[in-house]
Design a protein around this motif. Structure first.
Motif, mmCIF file in Angstrom:
data_model
loop_
_atom_site.group_PDB
_atom_site.id
_atom_site.type_symbol
_atom_site.label_atom_id
_atom_site.label_comp_id
_atom_site.label_asym_id
_atom_site.label_seq_id
_atom_site.Cartn_x
_atom_site.Cartn_y
_atom_site.Cartn_z
ATOM 1 N N ASN A 255 0.839 -1.205 0.000
ATOM 2 C CA ASN A 255 0.000 0.000 0.000
ATOM 3 C C ASN A 255 0.876 1.257 0.000
ATOM 4 O O ASN A 255 0.616 2.217 -0.718
ATOM 5 N N THR A 256 1.936 1.228 0.795
ATOM 6 C CA THR A 256 2.859 2.369 0.833
ATOM 7 C C THR A 256 3.541 2.548 -0.521
ATOM 8 O O THR A 256 3.744 3.670 -0.987
ATOM 9 N N GLY A 258 2.237 1.951 -3.240
ATOM 10 C CA GLY A 258 1.232 2.358 -4.232
ATOM 11 C C GLY A 258 0.928 1.274 -5.250
ATOM 12 O O GLY A 258 0.386 1.547 -6.326
ATOM 13 N N LYS A 267 -6.956 1.065 -8.677
ATOM 14 C CA LYS A 267 -6.143 1.872 -7.776
ATOM 15 C C LYS A 267 -4.986 1.055 -7.218
ATOM 16 O O LYS A 267 -5.040 -0.180 -7.220
ATOM 17 N N LYS A 269 -3.778 1.972 -4.031
ATOM 18 C CA LYS A 269 -3.806 2.186 -2.582
ATOM 19 C C LYS A 269 -5.230 1.979 -2.086
ATOM 20 O O LYS A 269 -6.176 2.433 -2.740
ATOM 21 N N GLU A 271 -7.792 2.865 0.976
ATOM 22 C CA GLU A 271 -7.942 3.724 2.169
ATOM 23 C C GLU A 271 -8.201 2.905 3.430
ATOM 24 O O GLU A 271 -7.905 3.334 4.540
ATOM 25 N N LEU A 556 -2.263 4.389 -12.827
ATOM 26 C CA LEU A 556 -2.749 4.338 -11.452
ATOM 27 C C LEU A 556 -3.010 5.774 -10.998
ATOM 28 O O LEU A 556 -2.152 6.650 -11.189
ATOM 29 N N PRO A 557 -4.170 6.054 -10.407
ATOM 30 C CA PRO A 557 -4.503 7.450 -10.101
ATOM 31 C C PRO A 557 -3.543 8.104 -9.110
ATOM 32 O O PRO A 557 -3.303 9.305 -9.170
ATOM 33 N N GLU A 558 -2.971 7.313 -8.197
ATOM 34 C CA GLU A 558 -2.122 7.910 -7.149
ATOM 35 C C GLU A 558 -0.755 8.325 -7.677
ATOM 36 O O GLU A 558 -0.128 9.248 -7.157
ATOM 37 N N SER A 559 -0.263 7.617 -8.689
ATOM 38 C CA SER A 559 1.115 7.855 -9.132
ATOM 39 C C SER A 559 1.217 8.178 -10.617
ATOM 40 O O SER A 559 2.287 8.524 -11.107
ATOM 41 N N ASN A 560 0.105 8.005 -11.322
ATOM 42 C CA ASN A 560 0.080 8.198 -12.769
ATOM 43 C C ASN A 560 0.968 7.190 -13.502
ATOM 44 O O ASN A 560 1.380 7.421 -14.636
#
Ligand code: SF4
Length: 592
Positions: A255-256, A258, A267, A269, A271, A556-560
C-alpha cells in the motif's frame, strides 16, 4: 542415486492398475527431482494438445531429494499437469505435512492418468495402490474429506504412521477450472486448477503412507548445515518478520509503495488498508504462528476470530494474497470477513486469488450493466454466495467456473479482464514494480508471482523498480535459483538464506552431486526450456507473454504510473536473450 528412489509410480485410473518405472541416474542428474523431473515426464507422456479434463491428461505428484531430510523448508510437494484454467503448463506447490508421507512411499513421482468410472479415493503405499470407492465422500468439503480418510486409515491401517492426505472439495468434483488440491486443511496446491484435473479423473482424495527413506550422500553434512542455519536464523530480521507478522505484513508494504491492487486494479492504494493489515489481524483475532514441518520461520497464522458473526472461526491464514484479492480488489474492509471468505474457498476447494479476481470482475460487470446481478464492492454476502455458486456451477457461477477468459468473452469485457494466459496476477501491481510485469508475462503458468519472486528485490531496492534496461539478467538469475528450489522442492521464503553457495551444500549433502552455480544454472535452464517447449507445443507464442492492455494504458490514479508497451518489449527482448531463446521466445531444439 543418493537423494532419490530412482523410481516412479504410474497409475491408470481407467484400468485401476499401476506400474513402477525405474528412473535412470542420468535423468535425475540432469533435471533433479520435483519440477525438473515432472516437466520431463509431462513432455514424454502427455500428448500435445490433450484436453486437460480428459483421461489423456497426466497429473504428477512430485517430491525432491530434500524431502523428509533435515533441510529447513523442505516439507513441500508439487503437482504438475496441463491446466484446465490456462490450457498450458501447470505447476502448483503446497506445504503442511503431506510431502513427508508422499516421500515415505518411496517414489520420486506419482503420475496419474486415465479416469475412473465413478468416485474413487486412492491409497498409495510402498508396494501397492488401493482404489477405494468414494461415493460417500463425494460432495463433502475438503476438511471433512481429509478427516474421514484419516479416520478410515486409523481404523483399518494401524501400521500407517502419519499418513498424508490430499483431497478436493465440491469445486474439484465439478471441474471448476481453478479448483485446488488441499492438504492439512488449509494448505493448497492452489493455482492453475490442479483440483479440477483430479476431479475429472473422479479422484476425491489420495492418501500416502509408508516408511521408506532416501539415502543421503552425506547425512552428517546435511545435519550440520541445518543446525548451523537454525542457529544463524535466530537474529535474522527477515525470519523474525515472517514469524511475527506473516505474509499479511505485505499489505502495508504494498500500500505504501502504491501497488496494492484495489477496486479491480483501478487503484494502487486502499484507504481501508489499516482494517485488513497484519496489525488488524493480530489485534482482532487470536493468532498463533503456524509452521509446515521442517520450518522455523512459521509464516502461517492460525487465526481465530474473536468477535462478531464469525466468532470462533479458525483458519490458517489469511495469506497476503487472499487479503489482496478480497480486501483490495473487492474492497472488503473487515479482516474477519476476509477470514470467512478464506474459509469458504478452502472448504469448497477454490483458489483464493482467482476467486477474488473473478468476484471483482463480476462486481464491475454488474456496475456497468453487463450482467443483471445485485453485487457491489464490500458486499461480502453476495460474494460468499457467488463463491458457492461457482463451486456448484450454479447460475452465473457456471460461467465463472470456466475461468476469466471465458467469462470476459461472455460479458464483452476482454479489455478489462486482468490476466496473462488465463491466470490472474497476485497482489503486486506491475505498473509500480516493473519487474513483476516481466514475471507475469513470462511465467510458465500465467501471471505468477512466485517463479522469480521479483517483488522481493524490487521492494528491497536491490534494483530500482522503474529500471528497464539490464533488469532481465538479474531477473533470470533469480528465476534460475528459484527453479532449483522447485526441483529440490524448497519453500521460497528461505530464498535469502539459500543462495547458490547454500544450495551447493544442500545438493552435495543429499545427492552427492558437486554442482557449482554455473552447473545449477545449466540445470535450471534445461527446466525452463522444457516448460517453454511444453507451452509452445500447446500452441502458445511470444504474443502470450504480453500483459493485459489496462496495465499499458490505464495509469494508477495515485502515481500516474503505467508500464509502457515499449518497456515491456525491451524487458522481453532482454529476457529472451538472457534465457538463450530466439526473438520469438523459442528455446533451442536441444539442450547442451
Ligand atoms: S515459511 Fe511458511 S510456507 Fe514456508 S515452510 Fe515455513 S510455514 Fe511453510
Amino acid at each position: 542415486m543418493d537423494g532419490f528412489f530412482n523410481l516412479m509410480l504410474r497409475i491408470d485410473m481407467t484400468q485401476q492398475s499401476f506400474e513402477m518405472i525405474k528412473l535412470p541416474d542420468s535423468l535425475l542428474g540432469s533435471k533433479l527431482g520435483g519440477k525438473g523431473l515432472a516437466t520431463h515426464l509431462l513432455l514424454e507422456y502427455n500428448p500435445g494438445g490433450v484436453d486437460p479434463l480428459s483421461s489423456g491428461n497426466h497429473l504428477v505428484f512430485a517430491v525432491g531429494p530434500v524431502s523428509k531430510t533435515a533441510i529447513w523448508g523442505s516439507c513441500r510437494h508439487g503437482v504438475f499437469t496441463k491446466s484446465p484454467q490456462t490450457g498450458c503448463y501447470s505447476e502448483s506447490y503446497s506445504g503442511g505435512a503431506a510431502a513427508e508421507s508422499m516421500s515415505a512411499v518411496g517414489f520420486d513421482a506419482v503420475m496419474i492418468h486415465g479416469a475412473a468410472a465413478g468416485p474413487v479415493w486412492l491409497e498409495v503405499c510402498e508396494e501397492t495402490v488401493y482404489f477405494h470407492p468414494a461415493d460417500d465422500l463425494w460432495g463433502l468439503d475438503t476438511y471433512t474429506t481429509e478427516d474421514r480418510v484419516k479416520a478410515w486409515l486409523k481404523d483399518n491401517r494401524p501400521q500407517a504412521k502419519k499418513p498424508g492426505v490430499v483431497c478436493i472439495g465440491p469445486a474439484g468434483e465439478n471441474q471448476v477450472t481453478f479448483a485446488v488440491i488441499e492438504n492439512d486443511y488449509w494448505r493448497s496446491a492452489g493455482r492453475t486448477g490442479v483440483g479440477a484435473v483430479l476431479g475429472s479423473k473422479q479422484i476425491k482424495a489420495v492418501a500416502f503412507w509408508g516408511s521408506r527413506r532416501r539415502t543421503m550422500a552425506d547425512e552428517g553434512l546435511v545435519k550440520a548445515f541445518a543446525k548451523e542455519l537454525a542457529k544463524g536464523a535466530k537474529d535474522n530480521p527477515g525470519v523474525t518478520a515472517y514469524k511475527t507478522m506473516g505474509t499479511p505484513m505485505l499489505v502495508d508494504i504494498m500500500n505504501t509503495a502504491g501497488g496494492f491492487p484495489t477496486e479491480y486494479w483501478r487503484k494502487g492504494k486502499a484507504e481501508h488498508a489499516h482494517k485488513i493489515n497484519a496489525k488488524a489481524l493480530h489485534e482482532r483475532c487470536d493468532v498463533k504462528p503456524h509452521a509446515c514441518l521442517k520450518c522455523f520461520m512459521a509464516c502461517g497464522r492460525l487465526a481465530t476470530v474473536k468477535q462478531g458473526r464469525h466468532k470462533g472461526l479458525t483458519v490458517e491464514g489469511p495469506e497476503y494474497e487472499t487479503i489482496y484479492a478480497f480486501g483490495g480488489l473487492c474492497k472488503i474492509d473487515s479482516i474477519e470477513e476476509i477470514i470467512h471468505l478464506n474459509d469458504m474457498c478452502d472448504r469448497l476447494g477454490i483458489d483464493t486469488i482467482t476467486a477474488g479476481n473473478l468476484a471483482a470482475l463480476t462486481i464491475e460487470a454488474a456496475r456497468q450493466g453487463k450482467i443483471d446481478m445485485a453485487i457491489g464492492y464490500n458486499d461480502v454476502d453476495a460474494i460468499a454466495a457467488l463463491l458457492e455458486n461457482i463451486a456448484l456451477r450454479r447460475d452465473i457461477g457456471a460461467v465463472l467456473a470456466r475461468g476469466i477468459r471465458f467469462t470476459a468473452d461472455q460479458w464483452g469485457m476482454q479489455d478489462q479482464a486482468i490476466h496473462v494466459k488465463g491466470l490472474e496476477p497476485a497482489g503486486y501491481d506491475p505498473r509500480v514494480l516493473k519487474g513483476m510485469g516481466l514475471a507475469y508475462g513470462t511465467s510458465d503458468r500465467g501471471a505468477c508471482h512466485l517463479r522469480a519472486t521479483f517483488y522481493k528485490p524490487e521492494l528491497a531496492k536491490m534494483i530500482d523498480p522503474e529500471q528497464i534496461q539490464g533488469k532481465a539478467d538479474m531477473f533470470a538469475e533469480w528465476e534460475d535459483r528459484l527453479t532449483i528450489f522447485d526441483a529440490l522442492i524448497l519453500c521460497r521464503f528461505y530464498r535469502d538464506m539459500y543462495q547458490w553457495e547454500q544450495l551447493e551444500t544442500i545438493i552435495k549433502g543429499t545427492t552427492g552431486l558437486a554442482l557449482d552455480s554455473r552447473s545449477m544454472r545449466a540445470i535450471a535452464t534445461r527446466i525452463s526450456n522444457d516448460t517453454r517447449r511444453f507451452n509452445l507445443r500447446e500452441g502458445l507464442s511470444a504474443a502470450d507473454d504480453q500483459l493485459p492492455p489496462r496495465f499499458y494504458k490505464e495509469p494508477l490514479p495515485e502515481s500516474n504510473k503505467v508500464i509502457h508497451k515499449s518497456q515491456m518489449a525491451q524487458l522481453l527482448k532482454e529476457y529472451y536473450a538472457a534465457r538463450g531463446w530466439n526473438e520469438k521466445g523459442e528455446p533451442p531444439d536441444q539442450d547442451l
